[in-house]
Design a protein around this motif. Sequence first.
Motif, PDB file in Angstrom:
ATOM      1  N   ASP A   3      74.161  45.252  25.064  1.00  0.00           N
ATOM      2  CA  ASP A   3      74.653  43.916  24.746  1.00  0.00           C
ATOM      3  C   ASP A   3      73.492  42.975  24.421  1.00  0.00           C
ATOM      4  N   ALA A   4      73.811  41.745  24.044  1.00  0.00           N
ATOM      5  CA  ALA A   4      72.801  40.774  23.618  1.00  0.00           C
ATOM      6  C   ALA A   4      71.839  40.424  24.752  1.00  0.00           C
ATOM      7  N   VAL A   5      72.347  40.298  25.958  1.00  0.00           N
ATOM      8  CA  VAL A   5      71.481  39.960  27.097  1.00  0.00           C
ATOM      9  C   VAL A   5      70.473  41.077  27.332  1.00  0.00           C
ATOM     10  N   ALA A   6      70.924  42.308  27.269  1.00  0.00           N
ATOM     11  CA  ALA A   6      70.018  43.440  27.463  1.00  0.00           C
ATOM     12  C   ALA A   6      68.962  43.487  26.368  1.00  0.00           C
ATOM     13  N   LEU A   7      69.344  43.136  25.146  1.00  0.00           N
ATOM     14  CA  LEU A   7      68.363  43.098  24.049  1.00  0.00           C
ATOM     15  C   LEU A   7      67.299  42.024  24.287  1.00  0.00           C
ATOM     16  N   VAL A   8      67.720  40.868  24.763  1.00  0.00           N
ATOM     17  CA  VAL A   8      66.759  39.799  25.065  1.00  0.00           C
ATOM     18  C   VAL A   8      65.834  40.237  26.199  1.00  0.00           C
ATOM     19  N   ALA A   9      66.417  40.811  27.254  1.00  0.00           N
ATOM     20  CA  ALA A   9      65.613  41.279  28.384  1.00  0.00           C
ATOM     21  C   ALA A   9      64.628  42.352  27.932  1.00  0.00           C
ATOM     22  N   LEU A  10      65.113  43.297  27.131  1.00  0.00           N
ATOM     23  CA  LEU A  10      64.259  44.369  26.618  1.00  0.00           C
ATOM     24  C   LEU A  10      63.148  43.807  25.738  1.00  0.00           C
ATOM     25  N   ALA A  11      63.482  42.827  24.897  1.00  0.00           N
ATOM     26  CA  ALA A  11      62.466  42.206  24.034  1.00  0.00           C
ATOM     27  C   ALA A  11      61.391  41.516  24.862  1.00  0.00           C
ATOM     28  N   LEU A  12      61.792  40.818  25.934  1.00  0.00           N
ATOM     29  CA  LEU A  12      60.805  40.155  26.796  1.00  0.00           C
ATOM     30  C   LEU A  12      59.932  41.167  27.527  1.00  0.00           C
ATOM     31  N   LEU A  13      60.517  42.255  27.971  1.00  0.00           N
ATOM     32  CA  LEU A  13      59.730  43.298  28.651  1.00  0.00           C
ATOM     33  C   LEU A  13      58.746  43.959  27.686  1.00  0.00           C
ATOM     34  N   ILE A  14      59.178  44.215  26.462  1.00  0.00           N
ATOM     35  CA  ILE A  14      58.272  44.782  25.451  1.00  0.00           C
ATOM     36  C   ILE A  14      57.177  43.780  25.101  1.00  0.00           C
ATOM     37  N   ALA A  15      57.551  42.495  24.988  1.00  0.00           N
ATOM     38  CA  ALA A  15      56.551  41.452  24.731  1.00  0.00           C
ATOM     39  C   ALA A  15      55.536  41.398  25.865  1.00  0.00           C
ATOM     40  N   GLY A  16      55.975  41.622  27.098  1.00  0.00           N
ATOM     41  CA  GLY A  16      55.058  41.652  28.237  1.00  0.00           C
ATOM     42  C   GLY A  16      54.050  42.774  28.121  1.00  0.00           C
ATOM     43  N   VAL A  17      54.495  43.944  27.686  1.00  0.00           N
ATOM     44  CA  VAL A  17      53.574  45.079  27.503  1.00  0.00           C
ATOM     45  C   VAL A  17      52.564  44.759  26.403  1.00  0.00           C
ATOM     46  N   ILE A  18      53.047  44.209  25.297  1.00  0.00           N
ATOM     47  CA  ILE A  18      52.140  43.850  24.193  1.00  0.00           C
ATOM     48  C   ILE A  18      51.165  42.760  24.651  1.00  0.00           C
ATOM     49  N   ALA A  19      51.669  41.777  25.382  1.00  0.00           N
ATOM     50  CA  ALA A  19      50.825  40.675  25.853  1.00  0.00           C
ATOM     51  C   ALA A  19      49.764  41.130  26.841  1.00  0.00           C
ATOM     52  N   SER A  20      49.983  42.268  27.477  1.00  0.00           N
ATOM     53  CA  SER A  20      49.007  42.737  28.465  1.00  0.00           C
ATOM     54  C   SER A  20      47.671  43.097  27.840  1.00  0.00           C
ATOM     55  N   VAL A  21      47.644  43.315  26.546  1.00  0.00           N
ATOM     56  CA  VAL A  21      46.384  43.621  25.867  1.00  0.00           C
ATOM     57  C   VAL A  21      45.838  42.416  25.107  1.00  0.00           C
ATOM     58  N   VAL A  22      46.496  41.259  25.254  1.00  0.00           N
ATOM     59  CA  VAL A  22      46.046  40.029  24.606  1.00  0.00           C
ATOM     60  C   VAL A  22      45.599  39.059  25.692  1.00  0.00           C
ATOM     61  N   PRO A  23      44.303  38.726  25.717  1.00  0.00           N
ATOM     62  CA  PRO A  23      43.817  37.813  26.762  1.00  0.00           C
ATOM     63  C   PRO A  23      44.490  36.444  26.678  1.00  0.00           C
ATOM     64  N   GLY A  24      44.797  35.898  27.825  1.00  0.00           N
ATOM     65  CA  GLY A  24      45.347  34.554  27.872  1.00  0.00           C
ATOM     66  C   GLY A  24      46.854  34.474  27.760  1.00  0.00           C
ATOM     67  N   VAL A  25      47.527  35.573  27.493  1.00  0.00           N
ATOM     68  CA  VAL A  25      48.981  35.576  27.408  1.00  0.00           C
ATOM     69  C   VAL A  25      49.531  36.163  28.712  1.00  0.00           C
ATOM     70  N   PRO A  26      50.427  35.454  29.368  1.00  0.00           N
ATOM     71  CA  PRO A  26      50.907  35.886  30.692  1.00  0.00           C
ATOM     72  C   PRO A  26      51.894  37.046  30.627  1.00  0.00           C
ATOM     73  N   ALA A  27      51.378  38.244  30.598  1.00  0.00           N
ATOM     74  CA  ALA A  27      52.203  39.443  30.459  1.00  0.00           C
ATOM     75  C   ALA A  27      53.176  39.592  31.619  1.00  0.00           C
ATOM     76  N   GLY A  28      52.716  39.363  32.820  1.00  0.00           N
ATOM     77  CA  GLY A  28      53.578  39.497  33.986  1.00  0.00           C
ATOM     78  C   GLY A  28      54.735  38.512  33.970  1.00  0.00           C
ATOM     79  N   LEU A  29      54.470  37.283  33.528  1.00  0.00           N
ATOM     80  CA  LEU A  29      55.534  36.278  33.465  1.00  0.00           C
ATOM     81  C   LEU A  29      56.562  36.624  32.396  1.00  0.00           C
ATOM     82  N   LEU A  30      56.118  37.146  31.270  1.00  0.00           N
ATOM     83  CA  LEU A  30      57.068  37.578  30.241  1.00  0.00           C
ATOM     84  C   LEU A  30      57.965  38.695  30.760  1.00  0.00           C
ATOM     85  N   SER A  31      57.363  39.649  31.445  1.00  0.00           N
ATOM     86  CA  SER A  31      58.140  40.761  31.987  1.00  0.00           C
ATOM     87  C   SER A  31      59.116  40.284  33.060  1.00  0.00           C
TER      88      SER A  31
END
Length: 167
Positions: A3-31
């Motif tokens: 569903d749409a909520v799961a897609l948003v949650a999944l997108a934020l979790l994926i963004a957290g993984v990507i952000a973990s390799v970018v300094p200054g972006v809060p990967a843990g908070l995104l996840s």
Amino acid sequence: MIDAVALVALALLIAGVIASVVPGVPAGLLSLAGVYVEFLFGSGDMTYWLLFSFTVVGVLAVVVDLFGGAVAARGRGASGTTTLIAAVTGLVLFFVAGPIGVVVGMFLAVFLLELRREDRSFDEAWDNGVWATAGMLASGLAVFLLVTSMLVGYVVFVLWLGSGTTF
């Protein structure tokens, strides 16, 4: 079907993984945001125990992300001022020279600032620069592994197993 909520949650979790390799972006908070979107607005497949587990891992990722490099530098003997200036220098150089700028900037800032101290030899300043840089890289790897485990846990326990899980 996701569903749409799961897609948003999944997108934020994926963004957290990507952000973990970018300094200054809060990967843990995104996840964590992804997990809480699912918990608050999702289909109810996430139990309190699973939410608690995700929260512990996410908070740990935030703490490691914020303090990992500084702890390594301080553990080796660098001053708090040196550590703070090195972190700001690395962040600024990220926008000038990308990830290489962060690594080189962190090392040079710690090395040069520690070299200026009267009680530091060249070798001690060099060692502090190496340790601070290694600590920053190690904390980045730790954050990557933590937020990746959150993504995998979400996919397995919420999306795949769904309400059939007893966790």
